[in-house]
Motif scaffolding. Structure first.
Motif, PDB file in Angstrom:
ATOM      1  N   THR A 178       0.840  -1.201   0.000  1.00 42.17           N
ATOM      2  CA  THR A 178       0.000   0.000   0.000  1.00 42.17           C
ATOM      3  C   THR A 178       0.874   1.250   0.000  1.00 42.17           C
ATOM      4  O   THR A 178       2.081   1.184   0.180  1.00 42.17           O
ATOM      5  CB  THR A 178      -0.918   0.001   1.232  1.00 42.17           C
ATOM      6  OG1 THR A 178      -0.104  -0.101   2.433  1.00 42.17           O
ATOM      7  CG2 THR A 178      -1.862  -1.185   1.212  1.00 42.17           C
ATOM      8  N   GLN A 238      -4.570   6.140   2.275  1.00 41.86           N
ATOM      9  CA  GLN A 238      -5.680   5.209   2.427  1.00 41.86           C
ATOM     10  C   GLN A 238      -5.449   4.310   3.638  1.00 41.86           C
ATOM     11  O   GLN A 238      -4.341   3.841   3.886  1.00 41.86           O
ATOM     12  CB  GLN A 238      -5.818   4.338   1.169  1.00 41.86           C
ATOM     13  CG  GLN A 238      -5.985   5.115  -0.121  1.00 41.86           C
ATOM     14  CD  GLN A 238      -7.279   5.904  -0.150  1.00 41.86           C
ATOM     15  OE1 GLN A 238      -8.289   5.474   0.414  1.00 41.86           O
ATOM     16  NE2 GLN A 238      -7.258   7.063  -0.791  1.00 41.86           N
ATOM     17  N   GLY A 239      -6.520   4.052   4.372  1.00 40.55           N
ATOM     18  CA  GLY A 239      -6.467   3.097   5.474  1.00 40.55           C
ATOM     19  C   GLY A 239      -5.935   3.696   6.761  1.00 40.55           C
ATOM     20  O   GLY A 239      -5.097   4.596   6.757  1.00 40.55           O
ATOM     21  N   ASN A 276      -1.202   0.854   8.104  1.00 39.43           N
ATOM     22  CA  ASN A 276      -0.386   0.364   6.997  1.00 39.43           C
ATOM     23  C   ASN A 276       0.917  -0.177   7.576  1.00 39.43           C
ATOM     24  O   ASN A 276       1.571   0.499   8.377  1.00 39.43           O
ATOM     25  CB  ASN A 276      -0.106   1.477   5.993  1.00 39.43           C
ATOM     26  CG  ASN A 276      -1.345   1.869   5.200  1.00 39.43           C
ATOM     27  OD1 ASN A 276      -1.642   1.293   4.171  1.00 39.43           O
ATOM     28  ND2 ASN A 276      -2.087   2.861   5.704  1.00 39.43           N
ATOM     29  N   GLU A 278      -7.264  -3.449   1.569  1.00 33.25           N
ATOM     30  CA  GLU A 278      -5.968  -2.865   1.884  1.00 33.25           C
ATOM     31  C   GLU A 278      -5.637  -2.945   3.367  1.00 33.25           C
ATOM     32  O   GLU A 278      -4.460  -3.005   3.746  1.00 33.25           O
ATOM     33  CB  GLU A 278      -5.920  -1.406   1.420  1.00 33.25           C
ATOM     34  CG  GLU A 278      -5.793  -1.249  -0.094  1.00 33.25           C
ATOM     35  CD  GLU A 278      -5.462   0.178  -0.488  1.00 33.25           C
ATOM     36  OE1 GLU A 278      -5.618   1.072   0.369  1.00 33.25           O
ATOM     37  OE2 GLU A 278      -5.043   0.391  -1.639  1.00 33.25           O
ATOM     38  N   ASP A 279      -6.645  -2.931   4.219  1.00 33.38           N
ATOM     39  CA  ASP A 279      -6.348  -2.897   5.657  1.00 33.38           C
ATOM     40  C   ASP A 279      -6.156  -4.283   6.249  1.00 33.38           C
ATOM     41  O   ASP A 279      -5.897  -4.413   7.444  1.00 33.38           O
ATOM     42  CB  ASP A 279      -7.454  -2.163   6.415  1.00 33.38           C
ATOM     43  CG  ASP A 279      -8.786  -2.904   6.384  1.00 33.38           C
ATOM     44  OD1 ASP A 279      -9.024  -3.651   5.415  1.00 33.38           O
ATOM     45  OD2 ASP A 279      -9.583  -2.740   7.325  1.00 33.38           O
TER      46      ASP A 279
END
Length: 912
Positions: free
Chosen positions: A77, A106-107, A110, A416-417
């Motif tokens: 990511t 995002q998220g 990460n 993504e998470d």
């Protein structure tokens, strides 16, 4: 004339050929030298993980000589960016690594995934770098948290656009994978410039109270550096290559009321007994009290109120005249923590890390003793802040982690998470976890996630799961029965999928009695009645006659089939009455199996049939329950074969069958429970309880007894077909018993010489001859036993995993035996505590088991006799402690040289 011209042409062509070859050769040499140089530079720092976050390629740092990698492969990511050119940090020690970064818009979580070679329970220094550099042209510095694994380390708060922050963390992970996570706390987008991991010697910084961070290291006696520099983070420093661990040492100058001293002599830190190995340049400078003072002191000028940890580094750099001595003690926060006064050897390093932590700001005083002629000195010291063990969290239940990772892989979930730990510090989307000390997943919502394939069996391991939503995907196949066995499941939504077949009766019953809310939608391919009967349209009148006629034909055929089956079953019963396969042990029903295992609460292993659970009978006897899984490739015939086989097998070195369950689709075998697990676990390098040589030989004899009984004591004889260390179990007295007859087959008759079937077995243990011919016989088991014996001798697995290729244990051991080096053959963890005679004999026995062709291998009865003699040798040696026998051992090396020579000839004959 023509001949001369032809010769000239040939010579010119030859010159061109030589020139081309020379150019290509030089190019190849240069290329090879560059590649070799690159390898050498990487090898100079083994174990280092150095990541330039946001970099587009790998490179060798010109200043440090450290090889940095881009973060491709460490994280999936984030977005790469470059800082503004006007904010390039001019500090040559870390300037290049901070000119680019990776940000994470995002998220909330990460994570970088680090897999150090040393694995878990090693000591690591982890150092992230952060330099904002106005990369986003917003001139707004974000604030976010840094976690290692599931534990909070610190908050990143930069004091300026062009400031670089890096904070050392010393951490001992509990798994082979280390996650370094950036957590968005709502105050801007997290980012990272570089990430470094350095393995430390296990003896360094001993602590059992959590983790260390901050990591200030002060190089005293230099010409620069003050307390004001320390507070403002403006100290200069040295690092790798001066420090083999790449620790950063800050130039600090002098302490209050002290003067610097130094030496031009080198201090050999690498060959000293000091594993801390502070850099020689750090130890070549020091401070001592100013004239008239007898002590050195330091007061931490920060306002830190937590807990601290301190280390001190000394080296005597003044050559003392005869009769004079330097002796001192250390007091920290008004308490003495060194029981004996400290004295130093000339140019020899001495590092002292106190085994206590201190509350608040650190204040230490180093006082000369009354008998000391000279004042104390201090070359360097380290201060760390402590992350208390009470502030650390436990990761998610390991079984839940393995299950959700497998679900993620099987269903190819794209979120993504879904990184690092599923529950801590931030729960993955779609998951809900409980708040127990060790979190577990209690809810899983994967609705509308575009999932395909069948419902994965890994869900069965989420034993705390209460709510499962798989609706509106494209899942296919049957509704698995194991869903009804999830002990805490309260809501199940399978609507909107492509499932077919019958819904398991247990799910329907739970739905009807109100213990489960089962949502399946309107799906014509699913059958929900008990028993399963689907509604069908009434046939038209014109089809009735045809259906009746067809039914009569079918009835006649069925009658014929039933008659044939009756005759077959009668003959089979007659054969069975003459057979030794009589099931005499107790048969359990499925509800009893559920009660015995406490609703399948504790998994203790996994075999060919599926999971193995710990069970307790009514008389409090512990048992192992092997449950046939719904996804097992083995079916009813294999189950019955194993059950019937085990009923007639009784031997002290074979695992006994207590009973079995054969109720519809629910099938289980109930064995005696073996307290100490399997031999493979005991031989693993991770096992600290090393088996001594005597015990290894006893285990070999026990296993030989069991296998010899299968071959020669059973009528008809039995071939195990999958003998390996994981199938040799150990009871509370460390007595070995052979287990897992799921792949065993009896001979058709006593006179049959082999069983021709598809070889099962396990890679590394399977006879090479059987792999090609497909014939498994007694000698196949003898080969497998030889591999097991070599594992007992060497402590190495049958297949040794390598980076580039795997190595079979025989390929590794052959050359060493050929050299006659028995010390390198036997497991080094025994530290030479074995009798050479018995070791050579054990090797000879193992070698006799693995020749090709198989006809050269002995029968297990002969192997057993030889192993007993080998054990007797070791026992006799253990009882004999006189000097005469020790002298005899010293002079008895010649026979073993001969034995080694005999083995060499054997190897030549046995070469595969």
């Amino acid at each position: 004339m023509d001949y001369a011209l032809e010769l000239i042409f040939i010579l010119k062509a030859w010159r061109v050929f030589v020139l081309v070859i020379g150019i290509l050769g030089n190019w190849k040499v240069a290329k090879g030298d560059n590649e070799h140089a690159g390898r050498k530079l990487v090898d100079n720092v083994p174990g280092f993980i150095s990541i330039d976050c946001g970099a587009t390629e790998d490179y060798l740092d010109d200043v440090t000589g450290i090889f940095y990698k881009s973060d491709t492969g460490f994280i999936d990511t984030g977005t790469n960016s470059n800082i503004s050119p006007e904010n390039y940090n001019l500090n040559l020690d870390y300037g290049r690594q901070t000119r680019n970064l990776r940000s994470f818009p995002q998220g909330k979580k990460n994570c970088y995934t680090l897999k150090p070679e040393q694995g878990k329970n090693s000591n690591y220094l982890i150092r992230p770098f952060f330099n904002y550099g106005n990369y986003d042209n917003n001139n707004k510095i974000p604030k976010f948290d840094v976690y290692v694994g599931v534990n909070y380390m610190y908050t990143v708060e930069l004091d300026g656009v062009d400031i670089t922050l890096f904070t050392d963390i010393i951490h001992v992970p509990t798994s082979d994978i280390i996650y370094v996570c950036l957590i968005n706390t709502g105050f801007g987008i997290p980012f990272i410039s570089a990430l470094e991991l350095r393995p430390l010697d296990k003896s360094l910084y001993p602590f059992d109270f959590g983790a260390l961070k901050r990591g200030w290291r002060f190089d005293l006696g230099t010409t620069t550096g003050t307390q004001e520099d320390y507070i403002s983070f403006s100290l200069s420093y040295l690092r790798y290559k001066d420090d083999v661990y790449d620790r950063l040492w800050y130039t600090y100058g002098a302490l209050p009321n002290s003067v610097p001293i130094n030496t031009a002599s080198d201090i050999d830190v690498q060959n000293s007994n000091d594993s801390y190995q502070p850099p020689s340049d750090v130890l070549k400078t020091a401070v001592q009290p100013s004239s008239g003072y007898r002590s050195l002191s330091f007061y931490d000028p920060t306002n830190y109120t937590g807990e601290s940890y301190a280390c001190f580094h000394f080296a005597e750099i003044a050559k003392l005249t005869q009769g004079r001595k330097r002796e001192f003690i250390i007091d920290v926060n008004e308490g003495s923590y060194i029981s004996e006064p400290i004295t130093l050897d000339y140019l020899k390093p001495l590092s002292i890390c106190l085994d206590q932590i201190f509350k608040g700001q650190v204040h230490f005083v180093i006082n000369a003793t009354a008998g000391s002629d000279l004042p104390p000195i201090l070359n360097a010291f380290e201060l760390y802040t402590v992350i208390s063990q009470f502030d650390l969290h436990k990761p998610t239940n390991s079984r839940d982690v393995a299950a959700i990772m497998d679900i993620n892989k099987t269903l190819r979930i794209s979120r993504e998470d879904w990184q690092a730990d599923p529950c801590v510090p931030i729960t993955w989307s779609g998951l809900t976890c409980n708040s127990d000390d060790t979190p577990m997943i209690i809810s899983l919502n994967l609705s509308s996630s575009k999932l395909t394939g069948e419902i994965p069996f890994s869900l069965f391991n989420l034993t705390a799961l209460q709510n499962l939503d798989l609706s509106y995907n494209e899942l296919t196949g049957n509704v698995p029965k194991f869903l009804a066995q999830l002990p805490n499941l309260k809501t199940l939504n399978l609507s909107g999928n492509q499932l077919n077949g019958s819904v398991p009766e247990d799910l329907i019953q739970k739905s009807r009695n109100g213990s489960l809310i089962f949502i399946f939608g309107k799906k014509p391919d699913l059958c929900f009645s008990v028993p399963c009967t689907k509604e069908k349209k009434k046939p038209k009148r014109e089809l009735i006659v045809a259906l009746v006629a067809t039914s009569m034909v079918v009835l006649v055929l069925l009658l014929l089939i039933f008659c044939a089956l009756a005759i077959y079953k009668r003959k089979r019963r007659e054969r069975a009455s003459r057979s030794n396969f009589k099931i005499k042990n107790r048969q359990y029903n499925y509800s009893e199996v559920v009660r015995i295992t406490d609703n399948f609460k504790t998994i203790i292993g996994e075999g060919g049939f599926g999971k193995v659970y710990l069970g307790i009978l009514k008389d409090e006897t512990q048992v192992a329950v092997k449950l046939l899984s719904a996804s097992s490739k083995q079916g009813y015939k294999e189950f019955r074969a194993e059950a019937q086989l085990l009923m007639i097998v009784h031997h002290k070195n074979l695992v006994s069958l207590v009973g079995y369950c054969d109720e519809g689709e629910n099938k289980a075998l109930i064995y005696e429970y073996m307290t100490n697990g399997n031999l493979q676990q005991y031989l693993s390098v991770t096992n600290t309880n090393v088996l001594n040589w005597n015990k290894r030989l006893q285990i070999a004899v026990d296993a030989a007894h069991g296998l010899e009984y299968l071959h020669n004591g059973c009528k008809p004889p039995i071939i195990h077909r999958d003998l390996k260390t994981s199938n040799i179990l150990l009871n509370e007295n460390m007595q070995a018993k052979i287990a897992d007859f799921g792949l065993s087959r009896a001979f058709a008759t006593e006179n049959d010489s082999h069983v021709s079937t598809n070889p099962a077995g396990t890679l590394g243990y399977l006879d090479p001859e059987s792999q090609t011919s497909g014939n498994l016989n007694k000698k196949s088991d003898v080969y497998s036993f030889g591999i097991v014996l070599f594992e007992l001798i060497t402590g190495r697995p049958a297949i040794m995993r390598g980076r580039e290729k795997n190595t079979h244990i025989l390929d590794w051991v052959y050359p060493i035996i050929k050299r006659g080096d028995i010390g390198s053959v036997v497991d080094p963890r025994l530290q030479g505590e074995f009798y050479t005679n018995s070791a050579w004999k054990a090797v000879e026995i193992a070698m006799s088991c693995i020749p090709s062709p198989a006809i050269l291998r002995p029968d297990m009865s002969q192997v057993l006799v030889e192993l007993k003699e080998c054990l007797d040798l070791e026992i006799a040696h253990g009882r004999s402690q006189t000097l005469a026998i020790e002298a005899n051992e010293t002079t008895s090396s010649t026979p073993f040289i001969v034995s080694s020579m005999e083995l060499q000839s054997d190897i030549a004959a046995l070469a595969r």
